[in-house]
Write a protein that holds these residues in place. Sequence first.
Motif, PDB file in Angstrom:
ATOM      1  N   THR A  38     -63.439 -85.955  39.028  1.00 47.08           N
ATOM      2  CA  THR A  38     -64.572 -86.682  38.811  1.00 47.08           C
ATOM      3  C   THR A  38     -64.504 -88.112  38.380  1.00 47.08           C
ATOM      4  O   THR A  38     -65.392 -88.691  38.591  1.00 47.08           O
ATOM      5  CB  THR A  38     -64.951 -86.018  37.493  1.00 47.08           C
ATOM      6  N   ASN A  39     -63.037 -88.728  38.155  1.00 50.27           N
ATOM      7  CA  ASN A  39     -62.844 -90.002  37.811  1.00 50.27           C
ATOM      8  C   ASN A  39     -61.699 -90.674  38.618  1.00 50.27           C
ATOM      9  O   ASN A  39     -60.809 -90.227  39.007  1.00 50.27           O
ATOM     10  CB  ASN A  39     -62.914 -90.048  36.388  1.00 50.27           C
ATOM     11  N   TYR A  41     -58.835 -93.730  37.662  1.00 53.48           N
ATOM     12  CA  TYR A  41     -58.499 -94.553  36.319  1.00 53.48           C
ATOM     13  C   TYR A  41     -57.315 -95.395  37.023  1.00 53.48           C
ATOM     14  O   TYR A  41     -56.443 -95.234  37.877  1.00 53.48           O
ATOM     15  CB  TYR A  41     -57.663 -93.572  35.477  1.00 53.48           C
ATOM     16  N   SER A  57     -61.703 -97.919  34.574  1.00 53.79           N
ATOM     17  CA  SER A  57     -61.849 -96.635  35.265  1.00 53.79           C
ATOM     18  C   SER A  57     -63.402 -96.314  35.386  1.00 53.79           C
ATOM     19  O   SER A  57     -64.299 -97.040  35.292  1.00 53.79           O
ATOM     20  CB  SER A  57     -61.496 -95.395  34.204  1.00 53.79           C
ATOM     21  N   THR A  58     -63.761 -95.178  36.100  1.00 53.81           N
ATOM     22  CA  THR A  58     -65.094 -94.968  36.433  1.00 53.81           C
ATOM     23  C   THR A  58     -65.893 -94.597  35.147  1.00 53.81           C
ATOM     24  O   THR A  58     -67.152 -94.588  35.412  1.00 53.81           O
ATOM     25  CB  THR A  58     -65.267 -93.896  37.492  1.00 53.81           C
ATOM     26  N   LEU A  59     -65.315 -94.371  33.860  1.00 53.69           N
ATOM     27  CA  LEU A  59     -66.060 -94.081  32.901  1.00 53.69           C
ATOM     28  C   LEU A  59     -66.534 -95.485  32.178  1.00 53.69           C
ATOM     29  O   LEU A  59     -67.235 -95.378  31.205  1.00 53.69           O
ATOM     30  CB  LEU A  59     -65.219 -93.539  31.900  1.00 53.69           C
ATOM     31  N   LYS A  66     -70.587 -93.486  39.518  1.00 51.16           N
ATOM     32  CA  LYS A  66     -69.830 -92.661  38.527  1.00 51.16           C
ATOM     33  C   LYS A  66     -69.460 -91.454  39.192  1.00 51.16           C
ATOM     34  O   LYS A  66     -69.252 -90.566  38.471  1.00 51.16           O
ATOM     35  CB  LYS A  66     -70.876 -92.203  37.450  1.00 51.16           C
ATOM     36  N   SER A  68     -66.194 -89.949  41.942  1.00 49.42           N
ATOM     37  CA  SER A  68     -64.842 -90.054  42.338  1.00 49.42           C
ATOM     38  C   SER A  68     -64.925 -90.234  43.895  1.00 49.42           C
ATOM     39  O   SER A  68     -64.525 -89.273  44.657  1.00 49.42           O
ATOM     40  CB  SER A  68     -63.864 -88.974  41.861  1.00 49.42           C
TER      41      SER A  68
END
Length: 119
Positions: A38-39, A41, A57-59, A66, A68
């Motif tokens: 999902t992400n 980093y 990161s995508t967070l 948002k 991956s």
Amino acid sequence: MRSRDSKQAKRVARQNRVRATVKGTSLRPRLCVNKSLTNIYAQIIDDETRTTLVSASTLDKEVTTKASNVEAAKEVGTLIAKRALDRQIDTVVFDRNGYLYHGKVKELAEAARAAGLKF
């Protein structure tokens, strides 16, 4: 399950092989990439003091994508380069963390290079 264990074992072997030669110093810290389902980093790490200097990161709120995917990897690469240059870090050592240099990892690296990081 056997193929998954074999795939993970191959990644760990690649990770150990790369980590044996790639060391981050205070002059050239290590840009480490990690990805999940999902992400994505990225961290810039000084291995001598064992500290994370910069991370993205995508967070993060600055990243609009948002998911991956490749577009998110480009945004994270640009963001990590911008944050590193703000802290006067312009040269790094790239650590793909056992992942193949393809797809998301490649796009993150190319975006970081385009934004000004040298490696």
